[in-house]
Design an enzyme around this catalytic site. Structure first.
Site, PDB file in Angstrom:
ATOM      1  N   SER A  25      49.278  23.004  37.217  1.00 59.85           N
ATOM      2  CA  SER A  25      48.553  24.052  37.151  1.00 59.85           C
ATOM      3  C   SER A  25      47.150  23.811  36.382  1.00 59.85           C
ATOM      4  O   SER A  25      46.459  24.586  36.271  1.00 59.85           O
ATOM      5  CB  SER A  25      49.075  25.266  36.507  1.00 59.85           C
ATOM      6  OG  SER A  25      49.671  24.891  35.132  1.00 59.85           O
ATOM      7  N   ASN A 112      56.632  29.058  27.296  1.00 56.75           N
ATOM      8  CA  ASN A 112      56.884  30.321  28.098  1.00 56.75           C
ATOM      9  C   ASN A 112      55.999  31.606  27.337  1.00 56.75           C
ATOM     10  O   ASN A 112      55.447  32.260  27.829  1.00 56.75           O
ATOM     11  CB  ASN A 112      58.332  30.798  28.049  1.00 56.75           C
ATOM     12  CG  ASN A 112      59.078  29.986  29.055  1.00 56.75           C
ATOM     13  OD1 ASN A 112      58.113  28.968  29.586  1.00 56.75           O
ATOM     14  ND2 ASN A 112      60.166  29.989  29.115  1.00 56.75           N
ATOM     15  N   THR A 157      29.276  65.785  54.631  1.00 62.79           N
ATOM     16  CA  THR A 157      30.681  65.855  54.628  1.00 62.79           C
ATOM     17  C   THR A 157      30.966  65.117  56.184  1.00 62.79           C
ATOM     18  O   THR A 157      30.270  65.559  57.155  1.00 62.79           O
ATOM     19  CB  THR A 157      31.478  67.199  54.732  1.00 62.79           C
ATOM     20  OG1 THR A 157      30.944  68.097  55.550  1.00 62.79           O
ATOM     21  CG2 THR A 157      31.299  67.774  53.260  1.00 62.79           C
ATOM     22  N   HIS A 158      31.857  64.388  56.547  1.00 61.68           N
ATOM     23  CA  HIS A 158      32.040  63.781  57.968  1.00 61.68           C
ATOM     24  C   HIS A 158      30.954  63.166  57.992  1.00 61.68           C
ATOM     25  O   HIS A 158      30.720  62.928  59.494  1.00 61.68           O
ATOM     26  CB  HIS A 158      32.445  64.793  59.104  1.00 61.68           C
ATOM     27  CG  HIS A 158      33.393  65.658  58.478  1.00 61.68           C
ATOM     28  ND1 HIS A 158      34.764  65.633  58.648  1.00 61.68           N
ATOM     29  CD2 HIS A 158      33.381  66.955  57.825  1.00 61.68           C
ATOM     30  CE1 HIS A 158      35.636  66.326  58.032  1.00 61.68           C
ATOM     31  NE2 HIS A 158      34.779  67.390  57.624  1.00 61.68           N
ATOM     32  N   SER A 279      16.319  36.822  57.029  1.00 61.43           N
ATOM     33  CA  SER A 279      17.144  36.277  58.091  1.00 61.43           C
ATOM     34  C   SER A 279      16.651  34.831  58.525  1.00 61.43           C
ATOM     35  O   SER A 279      15.272  34.744  58.628  1.00 61.43           O
ATOM     36  CB  SER A 279      17.174  37.149  59.303  1.00 61.43           C
ATOM     37  OG  SER A 279      17.234  36.568  60.741  1.00 61.43           O
ATOM     38  N   LYS A 285      13.317  40.682  58.882  1.00 64.26           N
ATOM     39  CA  LYS A 285      14.557  41.276  58.268  1.00 64.26           C
ATOM     40  C   LYS A 285      14.708  41.317  56.723  1.00 64.26           C
ATOM     41  O   LYS A 285      14.333  40.103  56.195  1.00 64.26           O
ATOM     42  CB  LYS A 285      15.807  40.400  58.776  1.00 64.26           C
ATOM     43  CG  LYS A 285      16.308  40.607  60.149  1.00 64.26           C
ATOM     44  CD  LYS A 285      16.668  42.253  60.468  1.00 64.26           C
ATOM     45  CE  LYS A 285      18.076  42.629  59.726  1.00 64.26           C
ATOM     46  NZ  LYS A 285      19.283  42.005  60.586  1.00 64.26           N
ATOM     47  N   GLU A 292      26.464  44.167  50.433  1.00 62.55           N
ATOM     48  CA  GLU A 292      27.585  43.884  51.366  1.00 62.55           C
ATOM     49  C   GLU A 292      28.745  42.918  50.892  1.00 62.55           C
ATOM     50  O   GLU A 292      29.789  43.274  51.225  1.00 62.55           O
ATOM     51  CB  GLU A 292      26.929  43.210  52.574  1.00 62.55           C
ATOM     52  CG  GLU A 292      25.849  43.994  53.449  1.00 62.55           C
ATOM     53  CD  GLU A 292      25.075  43.220  54.493  1.00 62.55           C
ATOM     54  OE1 GLU A 292      26.013  43.116  55.523  1.00 62.55           O
ATOM     55  OE2 GLU A 292      23.891  43.119  54.330  1.00 62.55           O
ATOM     56  N   TYR A 319      61.509  33.985  32.206  1.00 62.30           N
ATOM     57  CA  TYR A 319      60.469  33.073  32.865  1.00 62.30           C
ATOM     58  C   TYR A 319      61.018  32.553  34.108  1.00 62.30           C
ATOM     59  O   TYR A 319      62.028  31.979  34.300  1.00 62.30           O
ATOM     60  CB  TYR A 319      59.961  32.187  31.942  1.00 62.30           C
ATOM     61  CG  TYR A 319      58.871  31.226  32.529  1.00 62.30           C
ATOM     62  CD1 TYR A 319      57.471  31.569  32.484  1.00 62.30           C
ATOM     63  CD2 TYR A 319      59.007  29.953  33.068  1.00 62.30           C
ATOM     64  CE1 TYR A 319      56.722  30.898  33.154  1.00 62.30           C
ATOM     65  CE2 TYR A 319      58.268  29.323  33.978  1.00 62.30           C
ATOM     66  CZ  TYR A 319      56.964  29.704  33.886  1.00 62.30           C
ATOM     67  OH  TYR A 319      55.845  29.101  34.369  1.00 62.30           O
ATOM     68  N   GLN A 324      53.589  31.242  37.163  1.00 62.50           N
ATOM     69  CA  GLN A 324      52.480  30.328  37.202  1.00 62.50           C
ATOM     70  C   GLN A 324      51.518  30.818  38.347  1.00 62.50           C
ATOM     71  O   GLN A 324      50.251  30.806  38.090  1.00 62.50           O
ATOM     72  CB  GLN A 324      52.821  29.048  37.528  1.00 62.50           C
ATOM     73  CG  GLN A 324      51.654  27.861  37.378  1.00 62.50           C
ATOM     74  CD  GLN A 324      52.139  26.461  37.415  1.00 62.50           C
ATOM     75  OE1 GLN A 324      52.690  26.019  36.299  1.00 62.50           O
ATOM     76  NE2 GLN A 324      52.044  25.746  38.347  1.00 62.50           N
ATOM     77  N   LYS A 327      47.969  33.214  37.578  1.00 60.59           N
ATOM     78  CA  LYS A 327      46.630  33.031  36.904  1.00 60.59           C
ATOM     79  C   LYS A 327      45.276  32.906  38.003  1.00 60.59           C
ATOM     80  O   LYS A 327      44.333  33.885  37.626  1.00 60.59           O
ATOM     81  CB  LYS A 327      46.489  31.444  36.452  1.00 60.59           C
ATOM     82  CG  LYS A 327      47.615  31.563  35.367  1.00 60.59           C
ATOM     83  CD  LYS A 327      47.835  30.179  34.822  1.00 60.59           C
ATOM     84  CE  LYS A 327      48.962  30.405  33.781  1.00 60.59           C
ATOM     85  NZ  LYS A 327      50.052  30.708  34.279  1.00 60.59           N
TER      86      LYS A 327
END
Ligand code: ARG
Length: 464
Positions: A25, A112, A157-158, A279, A285, A292, A319, A324, A327
């Protein structure tokens, strides 16, 4: 000849390299180096204080660990995959530094309880940073609200125009969501502020250790009271991953709105150049990429939660190596939310709000229909009846191509003699918004009160 493993005593053959790589690890748990050394420092001080090892031995180990910490901070520690994980890497580096006395450090301890301790230290640190950054984001939203109490925009709404609201009300809605997020992370601190160290492999130890002392030295509020629980649960991480998912969901919703608001159709806001990108083909753009990306990164944060829940679901105590896998997801969610909160706050602080455009968009629509119905109801007509009348009138207007504010007074009085010339003021969105002063409503008075509440909460959070 490859180096002997720290656990190599009972083995005759060694792992093939590719198998070793699968089990190691160190590639990712080196992020825990600082916390691992911190835990070892507490452990060795305790071993010395309780006489489990001599004071001279403890001092020499302590000095070695402190040097390692300096080396780590100077970027000078080199880890080796043959030493599998951060714990054995640190122990082996310590041995290189101070010789065989380093081998006494692991008395009355196991990897552990060590790994669980590192994870608690890492997460506790992270949680304080998250709460701190959220305070900044919440303050940003309150500042925006303060500037825009009387900025009127469509409420939806909607995704259809519903009733006009204040932009401040919209910002304060998110302020409240992020405040609850912050409370969730603060509560998460309580479940992370516990020391597993000294639980040893699973059952505690015969050495006369002092778990309260190591807990105090590391700044935890208290030790775990059951050794099996201490080494085998990861609920403090699951709580974090779940809180992180809820936070990302909130941020993603706001980002989605910002993305809409800067489109050509809305033009409610313009993001600053510093938070937008261009862009490579379309020269005109200006894209809301950062918003996003926050929306997109919500997916991986959810994924980390579901991944870890699945890892844990059938694990027998205590354990298992499966743990492991706790993480990478935790680090990834931590790093993702820390930077996303800052990006969102920066984006909000530097964005331009187009008040006139927002107001305009509430003028040519029927979002004042409730105003007319409320007007009739306040003059004694049952609301249901008022609703019916207004509904019919909206139909009439939309067929004819005009709006409620364009209906002549004579027509209004034909519909109901209780309608007077004051109807036109009532229909204005500014009036409609300003009057909604029921508790939590979008009325200007209500917003001033909400801002006051928020400021008091914020000054309490800053005092934490
Ligand atoms: N690298 C391990 C982990 O992250 C440390 C604990 C190993 N313990 C063991 N008994 N193999 O979980």
């Amino acid at each position: 000849m490859e180096a002997k493993k720290l656990w190599g005593g009972r083995f005759e053959a060694s792992l093939e390299e590719w198998v070793e790589e699968f089990g190691a690890s160190i590639r990712f748990d080196q992020k825990l180096a600082k916390y691992d050394i911190q835990g070892s420092l507490a452990h060795v001080q305790m071993l010395g204080a309780t006489g489990v090892i001599s004071l001279e031995e403890a001092q020499s180990i302590q000095a070695g660990l402190e040097e390692l910490l300096n080396d780590y901070e100077a970027g000078k520690l080199v880890f080796d995959i043959q030493n599998e994980d951060i714990h054995m890497n640190i122990e082996s580096l310590l041995t290189e530094k101070i010789g065989s006395v380093a081998g006494k450090l692991h008395t009355a301890r196991s990897r552990n309880d060590q790994v669980a301790t590192d994870m608690h230290l890492y997460l506790k640190d992270t949680l304080f940073q998250v709460v701190d950054k959220l305070t900044n984001l919440r303050q940003t939203l309150v500042n925006l609200a303060q500037e825009h109490i009387e900025t009127v925009m469509p409420g939806y709404t909607h995704l259809q125009h519903a009733q006009p609201i204040s932009f401040a009300q919209h910002m304060l809605a998110y302020y409240n969501m992020f405040s609850r997020d912050s409370e969730r992370f603060a509560f998460n601190i309580q479940h992370t502020d516990i020391s597993p160290l000294g639980a040893a492999a699973l059952a505690g130890t015969t050495f006369p250790i002092d778990r309260q002392l190591t807990s105090d030295l590391m700044g935890f509020s208290h030790p775990y009271t059951n050794s099996l629980d201490a080494v085998s649960d990861r609920d403090f991480i699951l709580e974090f991953l779940s809180n992180a998912s809820i936070l990302m969901m909130h941020m993603s919703r706001l980002c989605e709105e910002i993305i809409n608001w800067c489109s050509h159709e809305y033009k409610f806001v313009t993001l600053s150049d510093t938070f937008s990108t261009g862009s490579s083909i379309m020269p005109q753009k200006k894209n809301p990429d950062m918003a996003e990306l926050i929306r997109g990164k919500t997916g991986r944060v959810y994924g980390n939660l579901v991944g870890m829940l699945t890892v844990m679901k059938s694990l027998p105590l205590t354990y298992n190596k499966d743990l492991q896998e706790d993480k990478e997801g935790m680090f990834d969610s931590a790093e993702t939310i820390l930077v996303s909160i800052d990006i969102l706050a920066g984006m909000l602080q530097s964005m331009t709000v187009h008040k006139e455009r927002m107001a305009q968009s509430t003028e040519k629509d029927f979002s004042n229909a409730t105003e007319l119905a409320d007007y009739l109801a306040s003059k004694g007509l049952p609301f249901r009846q008022a609703h019916e009348i207004v509904g019919k009138l909206v139909l009439e207007c939309s067929k004819a191509g005009y709006y409620l504010q364009d209906v002549p007074l004579e027509r209004y009085q034909e519909i109901s003699s209780i309608i007077g010339p004051d109807i036109y003021t009532a229909l204005e969105s500014q009036t409609a918004v300003s009057r909604r002063n029921s508790l939590g409503g979008t009325g200007f008075e209500s917003i001033r009160w909400q801002i006051q509440q928020a400021k008091e909460q914020l000054s309490a959070s800053k005092g934490l």
